[in-house]
Design a protein around this motif. Structure first.
Motif, PDB file in Angstrom:
ATOM      1  N   VAL A   1       0.842  -1.193   0.000  1.00 55.61           N
ATOM      2  CA  VAL A   1       0.000   0.000   0.000  1.00 55.61           C
ATOM      3  C   VAL A   1       0.876   1.242   0.000  1.00 55.61           C
ATOM      4  O   VAL A   1       1.836   1.337   0.784  1.00 55.61           O
ATOM      5  CB  VAL A   1      -0.931   0.021   1.234  1.00 55.61           C
ATOM      6  CG1 VAL A   1      -1.641   1.370   1.360  1.00 55.61           C
ATOM      7  CG2 VAL A   1      -1.951  -1.103   1.140  1.00 55.61           C
ATOM      8  N   ARG A   2       0.551   2.186  -0.893  1.00 58.66           N
ATOM      9  CA  ARG A   2       1.195   3.497  -0.850  1.00 58.66           C
ATOM     10  C   ARG A   2       0.143   4.586  -0.691  1.00 58.66           C
ATOM     11  O   ARG A   2      -0.691   4.780  -1.584  1.00 58.66           O
ATOM     12  CB  ARG A   2       2.001   3.790  -2.115  1.00 58.66           C
ATOM     13  CG  ARG A   2       2.554   5.238  -2.085  1.00 58.66           C
ATOM     14  CD  ARG A   2       3.578   5.526  -3.150  1.00 58.66           C
ATOM     15  NE  ARG A   2       3.949   6.930  -3.132  1.00 58.66           N
ATOM     16  CZ  ARG A   2       4.790   7.488  -2.238  1.00 58.66           C
ATOM     17  NH1 ARG A   2       5.342   6.732  -1.295  1.00 58.66           N
ATOM     18  NH2 ARG A   2       5.079   8.777  -2.287  1.00 58.66           N
ATOM     19  N   PRO A   3       0.156   5.325   0.423  1.00 54.48           N
ATOM     20  CA  PRO A   3      -0.622   6.560   0.500  1.00 54.48           C
ATOM     21  C   PRO A   3       0.164   7.656  -0.225  1.00 54.48           C
ATOM     22  O   PRO A   3       1.255   8.034   0.201  1.00 54.48           O
ATOM     23  CB  PRO A   3      -0.705   6.835   2.018  1.00 54.48           C
ATOM     24  CG  PRO A   3      -0.190   5.593   2.690  1.00 54.48           C
ATOM     25  CD  PRO A   3       0.767   4.984   1.717  1.00 54.48           C
ATOM     26  N   HIS A   4      -0.365   8.130  -1.339  1.00 56.10           N
ATOM     27  CA  HIS A   4       0.341   9.105  -2.180  1.00 56.10           C
ATOM     28  C   HIS A   4      -0.413  10.419  -2.161  1.00 56.10           C
ATOM     29  O   HIS A   4      -1.578  10.482  -2.559  1.00 56.10           O
ATOM     30  CB  HIS A   4       0.453   8.583  -3.616  1.00 56.10           C
ATOM     31  CG  HIS A   4       1.248   9.469  -4.522  1.00 56.10           C
ATOM     32  ND1 HIS A   4       2.614   9.328  -4.688  1.00 56.10           N
ATOM     33  CD2 HIS A   4       0.891  10.524  -5.289  1.00 56.10           C
ATOM     34  CE1 HIS A   4       3.053  10.245  -5.532  1.00 56.10           C
ATOM     35  NE2 HIS A   4       2.016  11.005  -5.907  1.00 56.10           N
ATOM     36  N   SER A   5       0.242  11.469  -1.700  1.00 57.82           N
ATOM     37  CA  SER A   5      -0.400  12.776  -1.623  1.00 57.82           C
ATOM     38  C   SER A   5      -0.412  13.450  -2.985  1.00 57.82           C
ATOM     39  O   SER A   5       0.611  13.510  -3.670  1.00 57.82           O
ATOM     40  CB  SER A   5       0.330  13.668  -0.613  1.00 57.82           C
ATOM     41  OG  SER A   5       0.253  13.105   0.679  1.00 57.82           O
ATOM     42  N   GLU A   6      -1.572  13.950  -3.352  1.00 57.81           N
ATOM     43  CA  GLU A   6      -1.752  14.620  -4.640  1.00 57.81           C
ATOM     44  C   GLU A   6      -0.694  15.704  -4.860  1.00 57.81           C
ATOM     45  O   GLU A   6      -0.374  16.471  -3.955  1.00 57.81           O
ATOM     46  CB  GLU A   6      -3.140  15.258  -4.659  1.00 57.81           C
ATOM     47  CG  GLU A   6      -3.458  16.060  -5.893  1.00 57.81           C
ATOM     48  CD  GLU A   6      -4.813  16.726  -5.793  1.00 57.81           C
ATOM     49  OE1 GLU A   6      -5.657  16.480  -6.665  1.00 57.81           O
ATOM     50  OE2 GLU A   6      -5.027  17.482  -4.820  1.00 57.81           O
ATOM     51  N   CYS A   7      -0.183  15.767  -6.081  1.00 53.92           N
ATOM     52  CA  CYS A   7       0.769  16.814  -6.455  1.00 53.92           C
ATOM     53  C   CYS A   7       0.508  17.169  -7.911  1.00 53.92           C
ATOM     54  O   CYS A   7       1.000  16.492  -8.820  1.00 53.92           O
ATOM     55  CB  CYS A   7       2.205  16.334  -6.258  1.00 53.92           C
ATOM     56  SG  CYS A   7       3.450  17.552  -6.766  1.00 53.92           S
ATOM     57  N   LEU A   8      -0.273  18.214  -8.142  1.00 51.53           N
ATOM     58  CA  LEU A   8      -0.599  18.612  -9.506  1.00 51.53           C
ATOM     59  C   LEU A   8       0.660  18.899 -10.314  1.00 51.53           C
ATOM     60  O   LEU A   8       0.807  18.435 -11.452  1.00 51.53           O
ATOM     61  CB  LEU A   8      -1.503  19.836  -9.487  1.00 51.53           C
ATOM     62  CG  LEU A   8      -1.808  20.452 -10.858  1.00 51.53           C
ATOM     63  CD1 LEU A   8      -2.679  19.514 -11.687  1.00 51.53           C
ATOM     64  CD2 LEU A   8      -2.477  21.812 -10.711  1.00 51.53           C
ATOM     65  N   THR A   9       1.583  19.645  -9.738  1.00 51.98           N
ATOM     66  CA  THR A   9       2.767  20.052 -10.482  1.00 51.98           C
ATOM     67  C   THR A   9       3.653  18.861 -10.825  1.00 51.98           C
ATOM     68  O   THR A   9       4.228  18.800 -11.922  1.00 51.98           O
ATOM     69  CB  THR A   9       3.573  21.097  -9.687  1.00 51.98           C
ATOM     70  OG1 THR A   9       3.815  20.593  -8.363  1.00 51.98           O
ATOM     71  CG2 THR A   9       2.811  22.407  -9.598  1.00 51.98           C
TER      72      THR A   9
ATOM     73  N   ASP B   1       2.760  15.236 -10.375  1.00 48.24           N
ATOM     74  CA  ASP B   1       2.054  14.073 -10.912  1.00 48.24           C
ATOM     75  C   ASP B   1       1.529  14.327 -12.314  1.00 48.24           C
ATOM     76  O   ASP B   1       1.542  13.432 -13.166  1.00 48.24           O
ATOM     77  CB  ASP B   1       0.861  13.710 -10.019  1.00 48.24           C
ATOM     78  CG  ASP B   1       1.267  13.256  -8.628  1.00 48.24           C
ATOM     79  OD1 ASP B   1       2.442  12.899  -8.437  1.00 48.24           O
ATOM     80  OD2 ASP B   1       0.390  13.257  -7.740  1.00 48.24           O
ATOM     81  N   VAL B   2       1.019  15.538 -12.572  1.00 51.65           N
ATOM     82  CA  VAL B   2       0.347  15.826 -13.833  1.00 51.65           C
ATOM     83  C   VAL B   2       1.253  16.573 -14.812  1.00 51.65           C
ATOM     84  O   VAL B   2       1.317  16.242 -15.997  1.00 51.65           O
ATOM     85  CB  VAL B   2      -0.944  16.642 -13.585  1.00 51.65           C
ATOM     86  CG1 VAL B   2      -1.632  16.985 -14.900  1.00 51.65           C
ATOM     87  CG2 VAL B   2      -1.885  15.884 -12.662  1.00 51.65           C
ATOM     88  N   LEU B   3       1.966  17.583 -14.317  1.00 48.31           N
ATOM     89  CA  LEU B   3       2.728  18.471 -15.192  1.00 48.31           C
ATOM     90  C   LEU B   3       4.203  18.096 -15.317  1.00 48.31           C
ATOM     91  O   LEU B   3       4.931  18.709 -16.093  1.00 48.31           O
ATOM     92  CB  LEU B   3       2.592  19.915 -14.691  1.00 48.31           C
ATOM     93  CG  LEU B   3       1.144  20.431 -14.618  1.00 48.31           C
ATOM     94  CD1 LEU B   3       1.102  21.824 -14.021  1.00 48.31           C
ATOM     95  CD2 LEU B   3       0.497  20.414 -15.991  1.00 48.31           C
ATOM     96  N   GLY B   4       4.641  17.110 -14.529  1.00 43.29           N
ATOM     97  CA  GLY B   4       6.011  16.633 -14.674  1.00 43.29           C
ATOM     98  C   GLY B   4       7.072  17.529 -14.076  1.00 43.29           C
ATOM     99  O   GLY B   4       8.248  17.439 -14.445  1.00 43.29           O
ATOM    100  N   SER B   5       6.704  18.403 -13.141  1.00 39.94           N
ATOM    101  CA  SER B   5       7.698  19.262 -12.505  1.00 39.94           C
ATOM    102  C   SER B   5       8.771  18.432 -11.812  1.00 39.94           C
ATOM    103  O   SER B   5       8.483  17.431 -11.161  1.00 39.94           O
ATOM    104  CB  SER B   5       7.013  20.164 -11.472  1.00 39.94           C
ATOM    105  OG  SER B   5       7.984  20.816 -10.663  1.00 39.94           O
ATOM    106  N   GLN B   6      10.012  18.879 -11.938  1.00 42.48           N
ATOM    107  CA  GLN B   6      11.124  18.203 -11.268  1.00 42.48           C
ATOM    108  C   GLN B   6      11.537  18.901  -9.980  1.00 42.48           C
ATOM    109  O   GLN B   6      12.587  18.582  -9.408  1.00 42.48           O
ATOM    110  CB  GLN B   6      12.310  18.078 -12.220  1.00 42.48           C
ATOM    111  CG  GLN B   6      12.030  17.126 -13.374  1.00 42.48           C
ATOM    112  CD  GLN B   6      13.273  16.784 -14.173  1.00 42.48           C
ATOM    113  OE1 GLN B   6      14.395  17.059 -13.761  1.00 42.48           O
ATOM    114  NE2 GLN B   6      13.075  16.175 -15.326  1.00 42.48           N
TER     115      GLN B   6
END
Length: 230
Positions: free
Chosen positions: A79-87, A89-94
């Motif tokens: 199980v991984r609880p993964h906190s949302e990260c728009l930048t 997860d979605v936009l590929g920010s490094q």
């Protein structure tokens, strides 16, 4: 002594094909919930041998889905609880390692059998706009934790009560935890979920996130298994 949180129930469950930018694809059973204490729309993704339907009050899912892999499920799902990260997860920010961690987690959980809990708590719980405010302070010289404090927040405001509620609704009280963050294990144990093993992700290091990862190790006691250059 563990304190079990208020009960949540499965609201909807359905099969969802997943595909990532690098071409990796798999299928998950996605679950939504009623009764989560913060009222937000968190999701669980059943992967690997956990793609079968789960019976819940008022549902008509009384038997495993025929599309689920055959054979007995593992006693302790990953199980991984993964906190949302728009930048990330979605936009590929490094600037962070969230996107690569999400990608790694989905494949590892699919191979092992378990659940990814996608938690709507952007910016370690402070929200998207405040996270961007914190980024501006980091550009001025503060680290990720100092920036949160400067904005009047705690270093990490995430509460994993909803994660425990989701796991209980899925019928799980014992899990292997895919996380670098010891606080996740501590909170879940306190909420009645036994963490039998904590497994770290890889170190997804880039020139843009080196300081961020160093702060996580220094302030949050995060650990990683191995290095991945990104």
């Amino acid at each position: 002594m563990p304190a079990r949180p208020p009960a949540a129930t499965i609201r909807t469950q359905l099969m969802l094909p997943l595909r990532f930018a690098d071409g990796y694809a798999t299928t998950a059973r996605v679950f939504s919930f009623d009764g989560l204490v913060d009222g937000r729309e968190h999701l669980a993704f059943g992967l690997g041998d956990r793609t079968g339907a789960i019976a819940s009050p008022g549902s008509d899912h009384s038997a495993p889905d025929s599309s689920a892999p055959s054979g007995p499920p593992r006693a302790e799902p990953l199980v991984r609880p993964h906190s949302e990260c728009l930048t990330g997860d979605v936009l590929g920010s490094q600037r962070c390692d969230c996107g690569p961690q999400l990608r790694e987690a989905v494949e590892r959980i699919a191979d092992h059998g378990g659940f990814l809990l996608y938690l709507r708590q952007e910016g370690r719980g402070i929200g998207l706009y405040a996270k961007l405010d914190a980024y501006a302070l980091q550009d001025a010289g503060l680290d990720t934790y100092q920036a949160n404090l400067a904005l009047g927040y705690a270093e990490d405001e995430r509460d994993y009560t909803v994660a425990a509620q989701m796991l209980h609704a899925l019928g799980l009280t014992r899990v292997a935890l895919l996380s670098n963050n010891p606080d996740k294990a501590t909170q879940l144990e306190r909420l009645g979920v036994t963490v039998t093993e904590r497994m770290p992700t890889g170190l997804h290091l880039s020139a843009a996130n080196a300081g961020y990862l160093a702060a996580k190790a220094r302030h949050g006691s995060h650990t990683w298994a191995r290095k991945h250059a990104v």
